[in-house]
Design an enzyme around this catalytic site. Structure first.
Site, PDB file in Angstrom:
ATOM      1  N   PHE A   8     115.118  75.697  25.346  1.00 28.16           N
ATOM      2  CA  PHE A   8     115.729  75.618  26.773  1.00 28.16           C
ATOM      3  C   PHE A   8     114.667  75.612  27.860  1.00 28.16           C
ATOM      4  CE2 PHE A   8     117.615  77.249  30.612  1.00 28.16           C
ATOM      5  CZ  PHE A   8     118.877  76.291  30.623  1.00 28.16           C
ATOM      6  N   ASP A  16     106.379  77.334  28.617  1.00 29.19           N
ATOM      7  CA  ASP A  16     107.228  77.872  29.469  1.00 29.19           C
ATOM      8  C   ASP A  16     107.476  79.434  29.203  1.00 29.19           C
ATOM      9  OD1 ASP A  16     109.689  78.447  30.487  1.00 29.19           O
ATOM     10  OD2 ASP A  16     110.796  76.589  29.819  1.00 29.19           O
ATOM     11  N   LYS A  19     112.180  83.471  37.196  1.00 27.70           N
ATOM     12  CA  LYS A  19     112.692  84.465  36.809  1.00 27.70           C
ATOM     13  C   LYS A  19     112.096  85.878  37.525  1.00 27.70           C
ATOM     14  CE  LYS A  19     115.382  82.866  32.995  1.00 27.70           C
ATOM     15  NZ  LYS A  19     116.960  83.280  33.194  1.00 27.70           N
TER      16      LYS A  19
HETATM   17  C1  LIG Z   1     112.823  79.166  28.944  1.00 28.11           C
HETATM   18  C2  LIG Z   1     113.348  78.858  30.200  1.00 28.11           C
HETATM   19  N1  LIG Z   1     113.042  77.846  30.891  1.00 28.11           N
HETATM   20  C3  LIG Z   1     113.800  77.508  31.883  1.00 28.11           C
HETATM   21  C4  LIG Z   1     114.646  78.002  32.364  1.00 28.11           C
HETATM   22  C5  LIG Z   1     115.586  77.511  33.725  1.00 28.11           C
HETATM   23  O1  LIG Z   1     115.304  78.428  34.954  1.00 28.11           O
HETATM   24  P1  LIG Z   1     116.183  78.394  36.045  1.00 28.11           P
HETATM   25  O2  LIG Z   1     117.664  78.741  35.570  1.00 28.11           O
HETATM   26  O3  LIG Z   1     115.582  79.237  36.957  1.00 28.11           O
HETATM   27  O4  LIG Z   1     116.214  76.866  36.593  1.00 28.11           O
HETATM   28  C6  LIG Z   1     115.215  79.099  31.957  1.00 28.11           C
HETATM   29  C7  LIG Z   1     116.455  79.925  32.092  1.00 28.11           C
HETATM   30  O5  LIG Z   1     117.226  80.464  31.536  1.00 28.11           O
HETATM   31  C8  LIG Z   1     114.572  79.579  30.822  1.00 28.11           C
HETATM   32  O6  LIG Z   1     115.084  80.755  30.181  1.00 28.11           O
END
Ligand SMILES: Cc1ncc(COP(=O)(O)O)c(C=O)c1O
Length: 397
Positions: free
Chosen positions: A138, A222, A251
């Protein structure tokens, strides 16, 4: 009409249908606790999905937001500010990117990954047209981040995706088969959070680093969910003994204030050139001052060590619960996944809520636990009580 009907109807009448119905209307928070409009207290072991690193209404957070809002909230990118410079320098230090590191600021995780996607496109040596990601990953909901996301159910309605992304299995064989000079970047979550807190196989990240280095492929990690101290180190990659070419974060670095960043290492820092990317709000003084305060508090209060220690205690307390529902406890530090024996995660999270505990059903058979990094003895004890109560309340499927 009860109050509950009133707010849920108002939500249904006015918020975009893309979101499910909320569980409660929350009115305030303090430390590891939040309260709803009826006055019910919840132990918050989700922290806004790994966001509220310092819990709720922490004085360092409140002070940073208030002071900076009263001083200088926003300027355009024609100017810089002291908080922006300080945060960029701090991120270079805590990532290990060092002097060659460069930082781009956005406002969310998805935006950080959009910047990473553009970085991948800039790796043009030879003829590189493939970006690799893994199944069940994700990376966010905007189009570029969604294209990187390895969950077809989230992508299908929005096809066609930006081109060039291939999803591979999370196996060393798949890495060896797929990485060559036609690949510009490999993007990975060190631990797949949304998939239910799933680690990559033993040796996967090390092999990914070897192969990407060998073929001049960018290794982009990520760490949007795993970063900012949550797994017991500033970034999870430290625990795997590798250094990426780029890392994305969001986050927990803002503790509740929207901010995201892409940090590049070494040669990756040479790819973006003037005018190639930007954001009106990215790196503004309000967001960067708050992130500085949050990260400084994480450091000075020893919250990374706390994440490691409390995480181990929480994981152990779950293992000690004698419940037929618990099949497996996964994760590192304060990012914990509970693998359930059957697809009852929604029922368990609903029962937890009833018992005054916020956790989340990451998927049908996984519960995700991601408390604030400030959790102490009392919260660990209360969690164990309430989680046991929740598991006991759910009948076997
Ligand atoms: C690993 C990861 N990447 C990207 C995102 C996307 O972040 P945002 O919701 O701040 O756009 C998330 C959100 O849950 C995530 O857990």
């Amino acid at each position: 009409m009860s109050t509950e009907t009133a707010w849920s109807d108002r939500f249904g009448d006015s918020l975009m249908k893309s979101m499910g119905s909320p569980f409660a209307l929350l009115t305030r928070g303090d430390g590891c606790y939040v309260w709803d409009e009826s006055g019910k207290q919840y132990l918050d072991f989700l922290a806004g999905i790994a966001v509220n690193s310092l819990g709720h209404a922490h004085p360092a957070f409140v002070d940073a937001v208030s002071r900076q809002a009263a001083t200088l909230a926003h300027v355009s990118n024609y100017f810089t500010t002291a908080p922006q410079l300080e945060l960029a320098e701090r991120l270079k230090r805590i990532t290990g990117a060092g002097a060659e590191g460069r930082v781009y600021f956005g406002n969310s995780g998805a935006e950080a990954n959009e910047a990473a996607f553009k970085l991948a496109r800039l790796n043009k040596t030879g003829s590189r047209h493939r970006i690799l990601a893994v199944h069940d990953s994700f990376h966010g909901r905007t189009m570029g981040a969604l294209a990187l996301t390895g969950k077809p159910a989230l992508r299908d309605a929005f096809e066609p995706m930006p081109s060039g992304v291939e999803h591979i299995d999370s196996t060393i064989e798949a890495l060896e088969r797929s990485i060559d000079g036609s690949v510009s970047a490999l993007i990975l979550e060190p631990i797949k959070g949304e998939a239910g807190v799933i680690e990559l196989p033993e040796g996967f990240l090390v092999r990914a680093r070897e192969l990407t280095a060998e073929h001049d492929v960018l290794l982009i990690l990520d760490e949007i969910q795993t970063g900012a101290g949550r797994t017991g180190s500033w970034f999870a990659y430290e625990q795997f003994g590798i250094v990426p070419d780029a890392v994305t974060m969001a986050k927990g670095m803002g503790g509740g204030f929207p901010i995201g960043a892409l940090v590049t290492f070494g040669w990756a820092s040479e790819l973006f050139q003037r005018g190639m990317h930007g954001s009106t709000f990215g790196g503004n003084p309000l967001a960067t001052a708050t992130a500085n305060a949050v990260l400084a508090e994480i450091e000075s209060a020893g919250l990374i060590q706390n994440a490691a220690a409390r995480g181990a205690e929480i994981a152990q307390s779950i293992r000690e619960i004698d419940s037929p529902h618990v099949a497996e406890v996964r994760g590192r530090g304060l990012l914990i996944g509970v693998g359930l024996a059957s697809p009852i995660a929604a029922a368990v999270s609903a029962a937890a809520l009833e018992a005054g505990l916020i956790v989340n059903a990451a998927n049908d058979s996984s519960i995700r636990i991601a408390p604030p990094l400030i959790v102490g003895d009392d919260e660990v004890r209360l969690f164990a009580e309430r989680f046991r109560e929740a598991l006991d309340a759910v009948p076997s499927a």
